[in-house]
Enzyme design. Structure first.
Site, PDB file in Angstrom:
ATOM      1  N   LYS A 168      -6.666 -21.944  -9.561  1.00 51.27           N
ATOM      2  CA  LYS A 168      -5.945 -21.021  -8.487  1.00 51.27           C
ATOM      3  C   LYS A 168      -4.957 -20.594  -9.164  1.00 51.27           C
ATOM      4  O   LYS A 168      -4.242 -19.389  -9.276  1.00 51.27           O
ATOM      5  CB  LYS A 168      -5.821 -21.806  -7.486  1.00 51.27           C
ATOM      6  CG  LYS A 168      -4.828 -21.126  -6.259  1.00 51.27           C
ATOM      7  CD  LYS A 168      -4.253 -21.953  -5.075  1.00 51.27           C
ATOM      8  CE  LYS A 168      -3.211 -23.050  -5.101  1.00 51.27           C
ATOM      9  NZ  LYS A 168      -2.009 -22.459  -5.032  1.00 51.27           N
ATOM     10  N   ASN A 169      -3.706 -21.452  -9.657  1.00 53.59           N
ATOM     11  CA  ASN A 169      -2.540 -21.179 -10.038  1.00 53.59           C
ATOM     12  C   ASN A 169      -2.345 -20.252 -11.476  1.00 53.59           C
ATOM     13  O   ASN A 169      -1.658 -19.554 -11.546  1.00 53.59           O
ATOM     14  CB  ASN A 169      -1.680 -22.398 -10.373  1.00 53.59           C
ATOM     15  CG  ASN A 169      -1.183 -23.119  -8.912  1.00 53.59           C
ATOM     16  OD1 ASN A 169      -1.683 -22.551  -7.803  1.00 53.59           O
ATOM     17  ND2 ASN A 169      -0.633 -24.350  -8.970  1.00 53.59           N
ATOM     18  N   CYS A 186       3.827 -22.854   1.102  1.00 52.97           N
ATOM     19  CA  CYS A 186       3.887 -24.145   1.574  1.00 52.97           C
ATOM     20  C   CYS A 186       5.262 -24.606   1.913  1.00 52.97           C
ATOM     21  O   CYS A 186       6.066 -24.394   1.230  1.00 52.97           O
ATOM     22  CB  CYS A 186       3.410 -25.125   0.562  1.00 52.97           C
ATOM     23  SG  CYS A 186       1.342 -25.269   0.612  1.00 52.97           S
ATOM     24  N   ARG A 214      12.447 -24.192  -2.099  1.00 50.07           N
ATOM     25  CA  ARG A 214      11.929 -23.140  -2.978  1.00 50.07           C
ATOM     26  C   ARG A 214      12.437 -21.924  -3.034  1.00 50.07           C
ATOM     27  O   ARG A 214      11.772 -20.914  -2.828  1.00 50.07           O
ATOM     28  CB  ARG A 214      10.339 -23.226  -2.630  1.00 50.07           C
ATOM     29  CG  ARG A 214       9.730 -24.464  -2.649  1.00 50.07           C
ATOM     30  CD  ARG A 214       8.048 -24.328  -2.433  1.00 50.07           C
ATOM     31  NE  ARG A 214       7.489 -24.245  -3.428  1.00 50.07           N
ATOM     32  CZ  ARG A 214       6.205 -23.908  -3.640  1.00 50.07           C
ATOM     33  NH1 ARG A 214       5.289 -24.146  -2.451  1.00 50.07           N
ATOM     34  NH2 ARG A 214       5.412 -23.808  -4.604  1.00 50.07           N
ATOM     35  N   ASP A 227       1.440 -31.613  -7.912  1.00 55.57           N
ATOM     36  CA  ASP A 227       0.272 -31.274  -7.107  1.00 55.57           C
ATOM     37  C   ASP A 227      -0.600 -32.314  -7.001  1.00 55.57           C
ATOM     38  O   ASP A 227      -1.572 -32.005  -6.333  1.00 55.57           O
ATOM     39  CB  ASP A 227      -0.319 -29.723  -7.509  1.00 55.57           C
ATOM     40  CG  ASP A 227       0.478 -28.552  -7.298  1.00 55.57           C
ATOM     41  OD1 ASP A 227       1.417 -28.867  -6.730  1.00 55.57           O
ATOM     42  OD2 ASP A 227       0.285 -27.597  -7.733  1.00 55.57           O
ATOM     43  N   ARG A 240      -6.934 -22.378   1.165  1.00 53.71           N
ATOM     44  CA  ARG A 240      -5.992 -21.698   0.304  1.00 53.71           C
ATOM     45  C   ARG A 240      -6.399 -22.097  -1.311  1.00 53.71           C
ATOM     46  O   ARG A 240      -6.265 -21.339  -2.268  1.00 53.71           O
ATOM     47  CB  ARG A 240      -4.527 -21.789   0.508  1.00 53.71           C
ATOM     48  CG  ARG A 240      -4.064 -21.388   1.755  1.00 53.71           C
ATOM     49  CD  ARG A 240      -2.641 -21.449   1.907  1.00 53.71           C
ATOM     50  NE  ARG A 240      -1.869 -20.959   0.551  1.00 53.71           N
ATOM     51  CZ  ARG A 240      -0.524 -21.851   0.433  1.00 53.71           C
ATOM     52  NH1 ARG A 240      -0.137 -22.268   1.039  1.00 53.71           N
ATOM     53  NH2 ARG A 240      -0.261 -21.456  -0.852  1.00 53.71           N
TER      54      ARG A 240
HETATM   55  C1  UD1 Z   1       4.139 -23.732  -9.226  1.00 52.12           C
HETATM   56  C2  UD1 Z   1       2.632 -23.951  -8.533  1.00 52.12           C
HETATM   57  C3  UD1 Z   1       2.690 -25.189  -7.628  1.00 52.12           C
HETATM   58  C4  UD1 Z   1       3.224 -26.325  -8.421  1.00 52.12           C
HETATM   59  C5  UD1 Z   1       4.663 -25.947  -8.924  1.00 52.12           C
HETATM   60  C6  UD1 Z   1       5.146 -27.074  -9.883  1.00 52.12           C
HETATM   61  C7  UD1 Z   1       1.741 -21.738  -8.436  1.00 52.12           C
HETATM   62  C8  UD1 Z   1       1.051 -20.627  -7.640  1.00 52.12           C
HETATM   63  N1  UD1 Z   1       2.163 -22.732  -7.776  1.00 52.12           N
HETATM   64  O1  UD1 Z   1       4.822 -23.310  -8.174  1.00 52.12           O
HETATM   65  O2  UD1 Z   1       1.378 -25.351  -7.338  1.00 52.12           O
HETATM   66  O3  UD1 Z   1       3.539 -27.317  -7.189  1.00 52.12           O
HETATM   67  O4  UD1 Z   1       4.510 -24.724  -9.899  1.00 52.12           O
HETATM   68  O5  UD1 Z   1       4.186 -27.355 -10.884  1.00 52.12           O
HETATM   69  O6  UD1 Z   1       1.659 -21.582  -9.544  1.00 52.12           O
HETATM   70  N2  UD1 Z   1      13.090 -23.504  -7.999  1.00 52.12           N
HETATM   71  C9  UD1 Z   1      14.316 -23.148  -7.772  1.00 52.12           C
HETATM   72  N3  UD1 Z   1      14.471 -21.696  -7.842  1.00 52.12           N
HETATM   73  C10 UD1 Z   1      13.525 -20.729  -8.443  1.00 52.12           C
HETATM   74  C11 UD1 Z   1      12.411 -21.337  -8.636  1.00 52.12           C
HETATM   75  C12 UD1 Z   1      12.014 -22.438  -8.423  1.00 52.12           C
HETATM   76  O7  UD1 Z   1      15.040 -23.822  -7.366  1.00 52.12           O
HETATM   77  O8  UD1 Z   1      13.688 -19.651  -8.653  1.00 52.12           O
HETATM   78  C13 UD1 Z   1      12.858 -25.005  -7.821  1.00 52.12           C
HETATM   79  C14 UD1 Z   1      11.723 -25.228  -6.690  1.00 52.12           C
HETATM   80  O9  UD1 Z   1      12.324 -25.166  -5.337  1.00 52.12           O
HETATM   81  C15 UD1 Z   1      11.093 -26.398  -7.268  1.00 52.12           C
HETATM   82  C16 UD1 Z   1      11.261 -26.529  -8.933  1.00 52.12           C
HETATM   83  O10 UD1 Z   1      12.213 -25.364  -9.174  1.00 52.12           O
HETATM   84  O11 UD1 Z   1      12.176 -27.532  -6.796  1.00 52.12           O
HETATM   85  C17 UD1 Z   1       9.870 -26.170  -9.559  1.00 52.12           C
HETATM   86  O12 UD1 Z   1       9.121 -25.008  -8.885  1.00 52.12           O
HETATM   87  P1  UD1 Z   1       8.281 -23.941  -9.591  1.00 52.12           P
HETATM   88  O13 UD1 Z   1       7.982 -24.681 -11.083  1.00 52.12           O
HETATM   89  O14 UD1 Z   1       8.960 -22.931  -9.837  1.00 52.12           O
HETATM   90  O15 UD1 Z   1       7.144 -23.974  -8.761  1.00 52.12           O
HETATM   91  P2  UD1 Z   1       6.280 -22.646  -8.458  1.00 52.12           P
HETATM   92  O16 UD1 Z   1       6.245 -21.787  -9.417  1.00 52.12           O
HETATM   93  O17 UD1 Z   1       6.721 -21.963  -7.087  1.00 52.12           O
END
Ligand code: UD1
Length: 422
Positions: free
Chosen positions: A22-23, A118, A123, A308, A400
């Site tokens: 999915k991701n 979620c 986030r 995850d 999802r």
């Molecule tokens: C992706 C995955 C999700 C997984 C996560 C971590 C997808 C669609 N989703 O989510 O399933 O749990 O990686 O492996 O691929 N953060 C910030 N600012 C930002 C971006 C992130 O503070 O601009 C923080 C987030 O709140 C979190 C951390 O960084 O605490 C890591 O998040 P991130 O790796 O960005 O997760 P996603 O890409 O949203």
């Protein structure tokens, strides 16, 4: 909303096919926005998140055809009609923010609603925005929308992430492919989904080095072309089905599974006393007699233990022999499954980012509520091992990220069925 009803206590056996990730697919689909030529993705998973991304891309004027029963997605962004991603679609799924980089790179302009997704923590998307600013974009936040412009196009630059973000790395990577000059991404995410995206972009003509390491270098090109790409296997679905026999007993072979995608997780299963074996066809997990050992888990970016899979691991450890500490270091609010597991008789104490699980001999079936995607599946896994009936309510999150979970588990011998909302 549908619910899933499980009669616990059946040992599992057999084999289960694992879908495309999915991701990975959610990052690959927006790559269509970078070119006016067709992009074909094979091994796509059939999930509601993929349909949400399809709606989002279609709302921008892209064409997305679902072929071979949803397994193949044919995408074309030949005639984009809009560069605005509306709140109504974006709020459903955080990964919608991944259209921002490609839209900006190809059109010099994008308006994207701030995302939902979620409820597992704050986030924010600040890292995505800072990365695009480093490539010369001008950004403004107005009325819940990011208004981004890059007059004269994006320019290569140095992006140094203060901490690892999968999505921000993906957005930066896609944007950099069409930026003028060289982009260096430091402290880049190393997840297999990043490597998969980079492989696809390279097939489309991008010049990328270092994907899968902490430093990615991109030489911008004038344009990208079409490609066909097979979506990498879903390591989170893989890990989830590996836990099923671990919790319910028995032996299951996860077809297509590769230990290198999920090494840190396999190491913890091994420490818990499971047999984890790479076979020619996938990964086979067998539970030996007796209780599992308690183990400690710390989530971390790849190659660490995936956040995850934390909820599923917690479900497994509720019946292990001894005390396990699970430390969640990626998302600050990701223990919402803990009170639901407690309803099933688990002993869990949450303090800050750590959940301490004291194993009990047996869980008891109960009605429980699914709160987010991975929490939902952890409750189903717990239900497989619990005595009596477990009803998991509000399973829309599940759809999802997991295709046909009740069919796949009943194929392994579980007594599980979906009850449609009446
Ligand atoms: C992706 C995955 C999700 C997984 C996560 C971590 C997808 C669609 N989703 O989510 O399933 O749990 O990686 O492996 O691929 N953060 C910030 N600012 C930002 C971006 C992130 O503070 O601009 C923080 C987030 O709140 C979190 C951390 O960084 O605490 C890591 O998040 P991130 O790796 O960005 O997760 P996603 O890409 O949203």
């Amino acid at each position: 909303m549908d619910s899933i009803v499980i009669q616990g206590g059946q040992e599992l056996s057999g084999e289960v096919p694992i879908a495309g990730a999915k991701n990975a697919c959610l990052a690959l689909m927006p790559a269509t926005l970078l070119t006016d030529q067709p992009l074909t993705l094979t091994n796509a998973p059939r999930l509601s998140d993929i349909r949400t991304m399809t709606s989002l891309l279609t709302s921008l004027g892209a064409e997305v055809s679902s072929l071979q029963n949803g397994r193949v997605l044919a995408l074309s962004s030949h005639d984009l009609t809009s560069h605005r991603a509306d709140y109504d679609i974006v709020r459903k799924m955080r990964a919608s923010i991944l259209v921002l980089g490609p839209l900006l790179a190809r059109h010099g302009e994008a308006v994207v609603s701030l995302p939902g997704g979620c409820a597992i923590g704050a986030r924010p998307v600040d890292l995505h925005l800072r990365a695009l600013e480093a490539l010369g974009a001008t950004l403004e936040l107005r009325d819940g929308y990011v208004h981004a412009t890059a007059n004269g196009g994006l320019k290569g630059g140095r992006i140094a992430f203060p901490f690892v973000s999968v999505g921000a790395t993906e957005n930066a990577l896609m944007a950099a492919t069409l930026a003028k000059g060289t982009t260096i991404i430091e402290n880049a995410a190393r997840e297999p989904e990043i490597v998969d995206l980079a492989n696809c972009l390279s097939k489309m003509g991008a010049k990328i080095a270092g994907a899968g390491t902490t430093k990615i270098e991109v030489q911008g090109v004038d344009q990208l072309h079409g490609a066909t790409h097979e979506v990498v296997l879903d390591r989170i679905e893989l890990g989830t089905y590996m836990i099923a026999p671990a919790i319910a007993g028995g032996s299951v072979e996860c077809l297509g599974g590769r230990i290198d995608l999920i090494d840190a997780f396999c190491e913890r299963l091994d420490a818990a006393g499971l047999s984890v074996e790479q076979t020619k066809r996938g990964i086979k997990v067998s539970r030996k007699n007796g209780r599992l050992n308690a183990v400690d888990v710390k989530t971390a970016p790849f190659p660490g233990f995936p956040t995850d899979l934390q909820a599923q691991m917690m479900a497994m450890l509720t019946t292990a022999d001894g005390v396990s500490n699970l430390e969640e270091r990626i998302f600050e609010n990701r223990f919402m499954h803990a009170p639901e597991l407690q309803r099933m008789g688990a002993e869990i104490a949450v303090s800050g980012g750590t959940a301490t699980v004291t194993g009990v001999a047996r869980l008891k079936g109960a009605p429980v509520m699914a709160t987010d995607l991975r929490a939902s599946v952890s409750l189903i896994l717990a239900g497989l091992a619990a005595e009596g009936e477990t009803v998991v309510n509000r399973v829309y999150h599940l759809d999802r990220g997991y295709e046909r979970v009740e069919e796949k588990l009943s194929g392994l011998g579980a007594r599980i069925e979906r009850m449609a909302e009446t």
